[in-house]
Design a protein around this motif. Structure first.
Motif, mmCIF file in Angstrom:
data_model
loop_
_atom_site.group_PDB
_atom_site.id
_atom_site.type_symbol
_atom_site.label_atom_id
_atom_site.label_comp_id
_atom_site.label_asym_id
_atom_site.label_seq_id
_atom_site.Cartn_x
_atom_site.Cartn_y
_atom_site.Cartn_z
ATOM 1 N N VAL A 10 0.842 -1.205 0.000
ATOM 2 C CA VAL A 10 0.000 0.000 0.000
ATOM 3 C C VAL A 10 0.872 1.248 0.000
ATOM 4 O O VAL A 10 0.647 2.189 -0.764
ATOM 5 C CB VAL A 10 -0.939 -0.011 1.225
ATOM 6 N N ARG A 11 1.903 1.248 0.813
ATOM 7 C CA ARG A 11 2.794 2.421 0.880
ATOM 8 C C ARG A 11 3.488 2.663 -0.445
ATOM 9 O O ARG A 11 3.701 3.797 -0.857
ATOM 10 C CB ARG A 11 3.831 2.231 1.974
ATOM 11 N N LEU A 12 3.861 1.543 -1.093
ATOM 12 C CA LEU A 12 4.533 1.664 -2.395
ATOM 13 C C LEU A 12 3.590 2.337 -3.391
ATOM 14 O O LEU A 12 3.993 3.235 -4.149
ATOM 15 C CB LEU A 12 4.911 0.264 -2.883
ATOM 16 N N ALA A 13 2.332 1.921 -3.379
ATOM 17 C CA ALA A 13 1.369 2.474 -4.327
ATOM 18 C C ALA A 13 1.017 3.916 -3.978
ATOM 19 O O ALA A 13 0.753 4.733 -4.858
ATOM 20 C CB ALA A 13 0.109 1.610 -4.355
ATOM 21 N N LEU A 14 1.005 4.237 -2.692
ATOM 22 C CA LEU A 14 0.658 5.599 -2.278
ATOM 23 C C LEU A 14 1.798 6.564 -2.500
ATOM 24 O O LEU A 14 1.593 7.777 -2.579
ATOM 25 C CB LEU A 14 0.301 5.609 -0.782
ATOM 26 N N ASP A 15 3.019 6.033 -2.572
ATOM 27 C CA ASP A 15 4.198 6.863 -2.742
ATOM 28 C C ASP A 15 4.265 7.943 -1.670
ATOM 29 O O ASP A 15 4.454 9.129 -1.951
ATOM 30 C CB ASP A 15 4.187 7.493 -4.146
ATOM 31 N N ALA A 19 9.477 11.592 4.970
ATOM 32 C CA ALA A 19 10.449 12.476 4.321
ATOM 33 C C ALA A 19 11.879 11.996 4.514
ATOM 34 O O ALA A 19 12.744 12.204 3.673
ATOM 35 C CB ALA A 19 10.282 13.890 4.862
ATOM 36 N N SER A 20 12.151 11.333 5.622
ATOM 37 C CA SER A 20 13.509 10.873 5.892
ATOM 38 C C SER A 20 13.918 9.730 4.980
ATOM 39 O O SER A 20 15.089 9.392 4.880
ATOM 40 C CB SER A 20 13.628 10.415 7.346
ATOM 41 N N GLY A 21 12.919 9.103 4.319
ATOM 42 C CA GLY A 21 13.223 7.961 3.465
ATOM 43 C C GLY A 21 13.283 6.664 4.237
ATOM 44 O O GLY A 21 13.304 5.594 3.669
ATOM 45 N N VAL A 28 3.603 10.911 5.496
ATOM 46 C CA VAL A 28 3.251 12.327 5.415
ATOM 47 C C VAL A 28 1.745 12.528 5.489
ATOM 48 O O VAL A 28 1.239 13.333 6.255
ATOM 49 C CB VAL A 28 3.813 12.942 4.111
ATOM 50 N N TYR A 29 0.988 11.760 4.669
ATOM 51 C CA TYR A 29 -0.466 11.937 4.615
ATOM 52 C C TYR A 29 -1.219 10.894 5.417
ATOM 53 O O TYR A 29 -2.374 11.109 5.771
ATOM 54 C CB TYR A 29 -0.954 11.865 3.165
ATOM 55 N N LEU A 172 -6.951 6.913 -0.297
ATOM 56 C CA LEU A 172 -6.846 7.983 -1.294
ATOM 57 C C LEU A 172 -8.052 8.914 -1.294
ATOM 58 O O LEU A 172 -7.979 10.051 -1.766
ATOM 59 C CB LEU A 172 -6.680 7.382 -2.692
ATOM 60 N N GLN A 173 -9.172 8.453 -0.763
ATOM 61 C CA GLN A 173 -10.417 9.223 -0.811
ATOM 62 C C GLN A 173 -10.234 10.647 -0.305
ATOM 63 O O GLN A 173 -10.706 11.596 -0.917
ATOM 64 C CB GLN A 173 -11.478 8.573 0.096
ATOM 65 N N LYS A 174 -9.563 10.776 0.827
ATOM 66 C CA LYS A 174 -9.590 12.059 1.521
ATOM 67 C C LYS A 174 -8.793 13.135 0.789
ATOM 68 O O LYS A 174 -8.887 14.303 1.149
ATOM 69 C CB LYS A 174 -9.081 11.912 2.954
ATOM 70 N N ARG A 175 -8.017 12.746 -0.204
ATOM 71 C CA ARG A 175 -7.254 13.747 -0.953
ATOM 72 C C ARG A 175 -8.062 14.327 -2.108
ATOM 73 O O ARG A 175 -7.659 15.323 -2.708
ATOM 74 C CB ARG A 175 -5.935 13.144 -1.425
ATOM 75 N N GLY A 176 -9.187 13.689 -2.445
ATOM 76 C CA GLY A 176 -10.106 14.232 -3.434
ATOM 77 C C GLY A 176 -9.500 14.374 -4.822
ATOM 78 O O GLY A 176 -8.409 13.890 -5.094
#
Lengths: 228, 211
Positions: A10-15, A19-21, A28-29, A172-176
């Motif tokens: 899921v994290r891979l797909a969300l990208d 920030a630290s890597g 972040v989101y 992803l919904q909440k980012r619209g």
């Protein structure tokens, strides 16, 4: 796939790596707890739409008692698949069937032959056996809550990628905007996976003559194998 | 074990991040009370639209010469009634008046039992009537759809399986994102509202089958 593996996909797909890597507990989101809630909801909805999780349990029947609260006795109970007493199967019935067949069905002694379920929790056994007995219930159940990275979802392993799709849809919904469009695509793909599993479960339950079948779901996306 | 329940605190805890908040104090455009109000609307939809919450009540004892009896609290609709464990036929005032010109004064004779039940339609469905009027004290057992207790605080719970939590959360999100604010997302709200009917149909097929 374990929860950790699903979460990583899921994290891979969300990208959305921190920030630290370095993989951190929260991105972040999205919070890790949020992602876990998404994976749990994914498994719950998959189990609901497909009824793919089966369990067996017993309910102690009291002499002369017709009605029981079945969710009080069986963990994760959703719908009945097959009920039996001492190996003898009980037929599902409706209120109108019982009204037509018995004069005073809520208080009729005899060998139990039928059951009815009304709503989520109310189960009736007709006729009522004199003396105590044990009702064996095979039922469709909801999955256990996933809590740690090493937990494995209970749904069939070949459908674990569907949990990734639903989790993406959820997060992803909440980012619209364009993310909502992508989210809805993932929802359609999840539904297609669920519909395919539900078809298989339906055929299996018909062969076993189970009393409840998965609901029919209309899907927009057809899986490759479904076109063959 | 008691009937398993889901806590509102668990649901609202999952809703906060989806509304870009971490807790109630960081909710920007809504309050926890608003979210709870929408969750209650969702519970009402589950109760009325999906007919999930059925109960059997045996607390009513008929009285000689009394036709109507108060129904249990949070009653939505009666599905079945039985007098002394004998099922009664559903009816209504119009049919009873057509059946018997003296329907209002019809009384059971010795050894007779009522044959029909109806709900009083004046005002709220708070009473059930039987015809003819009973002349003995017997149990009037009613199977009915009941509205579950609504969420009144973060400590409230609902008697639903965990799989139904998503319906309530999606309902709250749809209402929250369509509420008038600079932060509204009507397209997301429209999508979540579209899903509702699909899920209600699934719930009806599993738990709300015709009886």
């Amino acid at each position: 796939m374990t929860v950790s593996e699903i979460y990583a996909a899921v994290r891979l797909a969300l990208d959305d790596a921190a920030a630290s890597g370095v993989p951190a507990s929260d991105d972040v989101y999205y919070l890790q707890a949020e992602a876990l809630a998404a994976i749990n909801e994914a498994q719950q909805q998959f189990a609901l739409l497909t009824l793919c999780l089966e369990a067996s349990g017993t309910v102690s029947l009291t002499s002369g008692t017709c009605f029981y609260s079945i969710r009080d006795s069986l963990t994760g109970y959703l719908v009945p698949l097959r009920l039996s007493i001492s190996g003898a199967r009980l037929e599902p019935a409706r209120l109108t069937d019982l009204d037509a067949r018995y004069f005073t069905w809520p208080a009729t002694s005899g060998t139990p032959a039928r059951y009815l379920q009304i709503g989520l929790n109310l189960l009736g056994i007709v006729p009522q056996q004199s003396g105590s007995s044990t009702l064996t219930v095979i039922y469709a159940k909801e999955p256990v809550v996933l809590t740690t990275g090493t937990d494995t979802p209970e749904i069939p392993a070949e459908y674990h990628p569907a949990l990734v799709k639903y989790a993406l849809y959820y997060l992803l919904q909440k980012r619209g905007g364009q993310y909502l469009s992508l989210a809805v695509e993932k929802w359609d793909e999840f539904l297609a996976d669920a519909a395919q599993c539900a078809e298989y479960v339906r055929a299996r339950y018909r062969a076993r003559k189970y009393d409840t079948l998965p609901a029919e779901i209309s899907v927009k996306v057809q899986k490759e194998a479904a076109r063959a | 074990m008691p009937e398993p329940t889901i806590a509102w605190s668990e649901m609202v805890g999952e809703l906060y991040p989806r509304l870009h908040a971490t807790n109630e104090s960081t909710l920007r455009w809504w309050t926890e009370a608003q979210l709870r109000q929408w969750a209650n609307e969702a519970l009402q939809q589950l109760a009325r639209g999906a007919t999930l919450f059925a109960r059997r009540d045996t607390s009513i004892t008929t009285v000689n010469g009394t036709r109507t009896y108060a129904l249990p609290a949070r009653h939505i609709a009666t599905i079945h009634a039985a007098y002394d464990d004998r099922p009664l036929e559903p009816s209504d005032r119009l049919s009873l008046d057509a059946l018997d010109v003296a329907a209002d004064s019809a009384l059971c004779g010795a050894g007779e039992a009522p044959t029909r039940w109806y709900e009083e339609t004046l005002g709220v469905h708070a009473h059930i009537g039987v015809f003819p009027t009973p002349s003995a004290a017997e149990t009037l057992a009613v199977i009915f759809l009941q509205q579950p207790d609504l969420f009144t605080s973060t400590a409230s719970t609902a008697p639903i399986p965990r799989v139904l939590k998503a319906f309530i959360e999606d309902y709250v999100l749809a209402e929250a994102w369509s509420a008038d604010s600079d932060f509204s997302m009507p397209e997301l709200a429209a999508h979540l509202r579209q899903k509702r009917e699909m899920y209600l149909n699934v719930y009806r097929s599993y738990w709300g089958r015709k009886q």
